[in-house]
Design an enzyme around this catalytic site. Structure first.
Site, PDB file in Angstrom:
ATOM      1  N   HIS A 243      29.138   4.896   0.412  1.00  0.00           N
ATOM      2  CA  HIS A 243      29.068   5.207  -1.011  1.00  0.00           C
ATOM      3  C   HIS A 243      27.866   6.117  -1.313  1.00  0.00           C
ATOM      4  O   HIS A 243      27.990   7.124  -2.004  1.00  0.00           O
ATOM      5  CB  HIS A 243      28.963   3.899  -1.801  1.00  0.00           C
ATOM      6  CG  HIS A 243      28.982   4.085  -3.284  1.00  0.00           C
ATOM      7  ND1 HIS A 243      30.073   3.770  -4.056  1.00  0.00           N
ATOM      8  CD2 HIS A 243      28.045   4.561  -4.140  1.00  0.00           C
ATOM      9  CE1 HIS A 243      29.808   4.059  -5.313  1.00  0.00           C
ATOM     10  NE2 HIS A 243      28.580   4.527  -5.398  1.00  0.00           N
ATOM     11  N   GLU A 247      28.110  10.314  -2.168  1.00  0.00           N
ATOM     12  CA  GLU A 247      27.518  10.799  -3.416  1.00  0.00           C
ATOM     13  C   GLU A 247      26.504  11.920  -3.138  1.00  0.00           C
ATOM     14  O   GLU A 247      26.527  12.967  -3.793  1.00  0.00           O
ATOM     15  CB  GLU A 247      26.845   9.626  -4.142  1.00  0.00           C
ATOM     16  CG  GLU A 247      26.241   9.975  -5.471  1.00  0.00           C
ATOM     17  CD  GLU A 247      27.255  10.511  -6.472  1.00  0.00           C
ATOM     18  OE1 GLU A 247      28.432  10.081  -6.411  1.00  0.00           O
ATOM     19  OE2 GLU A 247      26.885  11.380  -7.290  1.00  0.00           O
ATOM     20  N   LYS A 250      28.240  15.169  -1.954  1.00  0.00           N
ATOM     21  CA  LYS A 250      28.887  15.895  -3.052  1.00  0.00           C
ATOM     22  C   LYS A 250      27.859  16.698  -3.842  1.00  0.00           C
ATOM     23  O   LYS A 250      28.077  17.865  -4.153  1.00  0.00           O
ATOM     24  CB  LYS A 250      29.623  14.911  -3.984  1.00  0.00           C
ATOM     25  CG  LYS A 250      30.938  14.398  -3.418  1.00  0.00           C
ATOM     26  CD  LYS A 250      31.742  13.651  -4.463  1.00  0.00           C
ATOM     27  CE  LYS A 250      31.060  12.371  -4.870  1.00  0.00           C
ATOM     28  NZ  LYS A 250      31.831  11.595  -5.853  1.00  0.00           N
ATOM     29  N   ASN A 251      26.707  16.081  -4.133  1.00  0.00           N
ATOM     30  CA  ASN A 251      25.661  16.769  -4.883  1.00  0.00           C
ATOM     31  C   ASN A 251      25.095  17.948  -4.104  1.00  0.00           C
ATOM     32  O   ASN A 251      24.909  19.029  -4.649  1.00  0.00           O
ATOM     33  CB  ASN A 251      24.543  15.795  -5.248  1.00  0.00           C
ATOM     34  CG  ASN A 251      24.926  14.890  -6.393  1.00  0.00           C
ATOM     35  OD1 ASN A 251      25.300  15.344  -7.457  1.00  0.00           O
ATOM     36  ND2 ASN A 251      24.864  13.595  -6.168  1.00  0.00           N
TER      37      ASN A 251
HETATM   38  C1  W6P Z   1      20.588  19.364  -5.647  1.00  0.00           C
HETATM   39  C2  W6P Z   1      20.610  18.338  -6.747  1.00  0.00           C
HETATM   40  C3  W6P Z   1      20.874  17.104  -5.962  1.00  0.00           C
HETATM   41  C4  W6P Z   1      21.015  15.801  -6.388  1.00  0.00           C
HETATM   42  C5  W6P Z   1      21.281  14.806  -5.429  1.00  0.00           C
HETATM   43  C6  W6P Z   1      21.407  15.127  -4.096  1.00  0.00           C
HETATM   44  C7  W6P Z   1      21.269  16.447  -3.670  1.00  0.00           C
HETATM   45  C8  W6P Z   1      21.006  17.426  -4.612  1.00  0.00           C
HETATM   46  N1  W6P Z   1      20.822  18.793  -4.429  1.00  0.00           N
HETATM   47  O1  W6P Z   1      20.373  20.569  -5.807  1.00  0.00           O
END
Ligand code: W6P
Length: 404
Positions: A243, A247, A250-251
């Protein structure tokens, strides 16, 4: 009324946190009867502790239809478990108990989205001041953590003892047929294969939306005692790790694809894995241009995402959907067994996220919210003392002090 008496009674007890090691020992040695006796007290205790906190929410939030629905589910489940308070642990009773737990688990499957909906309903109908926002953040962290823990207990019992699942037999099978799983805990969780799995599934969404995706490079810690070839194992709940990683991937993918949208080259996402004496650490690094330092804290706020939450059925068709509740809840999964999830970004360059997991299963204790006098005090007061100069940093963040 009797239910509120029972809530008063059970909320006096503190929840008993279990370590991963205790979950394992329980799964290997304990009988269904012992588990039944434990849960018919522990579940009402954990439910009552958090229900007392629901009752402290700002009144206008408590009046939102979604919040009323969630509260109703909790009431019903609390009462259903209390039915077993004085029953003898006969096989029939214990089978009925299992079936009730399945029912309860299903009833609560949409709690996260429904509670999020309630917060949206509040935002749309009222002005939310920063004290209320702070209370909601505090509450949701505790509420979702409580839910993670209750579902863990229920899943362990069902997986180990439900006649409908083959689990019970496999765990106890001697010899090579013995499963490496104890309920939903993998005693030899192969961290790298969970990373690859989460990456592949995030990449599938990324490819669908952007028609391309960054590669993955995995670096296993070379500066520790491990042989380079040896893969890193941990006793953990693989679904929790999955999980969090899904997440984060994906970000990171979205950041990389958006930042390099004018080129055909996308820098890979790197994940470093290391095993130390205290922690197993996973560091994911992207070159997605980073985020502003002032945004970092907001990423973990439930009230930050203004967009409506995608419904469960949407979640898989909207590729790389907005931040939503993904990051705060991922951090709760990490903290649940005394790990953590931290984010560090360099604006204009990229972002690192680190998942820490306790390396020792006896140190991986559940982190549980406890309801007591201090808790209710929190909801009534947030005293921000002005002991640092703060003009520029807090523009837009009204400072308030409420003393009661
Ligand atoms: C980004 C913003 C973010 C949030 C969470 C995880 C990775 C990333 N990379 O630019």
């Amino acid at each position: 009324h009797t239910i509120s008496k029972m809530l008063d009674f059970y909320s006096q007890f503190n929840p008993s946190p279990l370590s991963i090691k205790k979950f394992i020992d329980f799964g290997l040695n304990a009988s269904e009867e012992k588990s039944f006796i434990f849960l018919r007290k522990e579940l009402p205790v954990r439910l009552a502790n958090i229900m007392k906190e629901i009752a402290l929410l700002p009144e206008n939030l408590l009046r939102m239809p979604s919040v009323i629905a969630v509260n109703d589910w909790y009431m019903r489940s609390f009462q259903e478990i209390l039915e077993f308070e004085k029953k003898d642990p006969t096989p029939g009773t214990m089978e009925h108990f299992c079936n009730e737990l399945v029912k309860i688990r299903n009833r609560h499957s949409d709690v996260v989205e429904t509670m999020a909906q309630g917060v949206l309903e509040l935002k749309e109908s009222h002005d939310v001041d920063c004290h209320t926002e702070h209370s909601i953040q505090y509450f949701l962290d505790r509420f979702y953590m409580s839910r993670i823990s209750i579902r863990m207990l229920i899943n362990q019992h069902i997986n180990l003892f439900s006649a409908l699942i083959f689990g019970g037999q496999l765990e106890n099978a001697p010899g090579p047929n013995r499963s490496k799983y104890i309920g939903c805990i993998d005693t030899q969780c192969d961290v790298v294969s969970v990373i690859k799995d989460a990456y592949e599934n995030a990449r599938f969404l990324c490819d669908q939306y952007y028609l391309a995706s960054p590669d993955l490079i995995i670096n296993q810690g070379q500066h520790n005692d491990l042989q380079k070839e040896e893969y890193i194992n941990i006793v953990y709940v693989p679904s929790h790790l999955y999980h969090m990683l899904f997440e984060l991937f994906k970000n990171s993918m979205r950041a990389v694809m958006e930042y390099h949208n004018s080129s055909n080259e996308f820098p890979p996402i790197t994940v470093a894995v290391s095993k130390g004496k205290e922690d197993i650490c996973l560091k994911m690094s992207d070159l997605g241009g980073g985020i502003r330092r002032s945004t970092t804290d907001h990423l973990f706020k439930y009230m930050y995402s203004t967009a409506p939450q995608p419904s469960k059925s949407d979640a898989h068709t909207v590729p790389l959907a907005g931040y939503g509740y993904g990051l705060p809840i991922s951090r709760l999964y990490a903290r649940y067994f005394h790990g953590d999830l931290v984010l560090l970004s360099c604006e204009g360059y990229g972002t690192d996220t680190v998942i820490y997991m306790k390396a020792l299963s006896n140190e991986a204790n559940e982190l549980l919210p406890i309801f007591n006098k201090t808790t209710s005090k929190f909801y009534r007061t947030t005293v921000q003392t002005g002991d640092w100069s703060n003009q520029a940093a807090n523009i837009g963040d009204r400072q308030i002090s409420i003393n009661t």
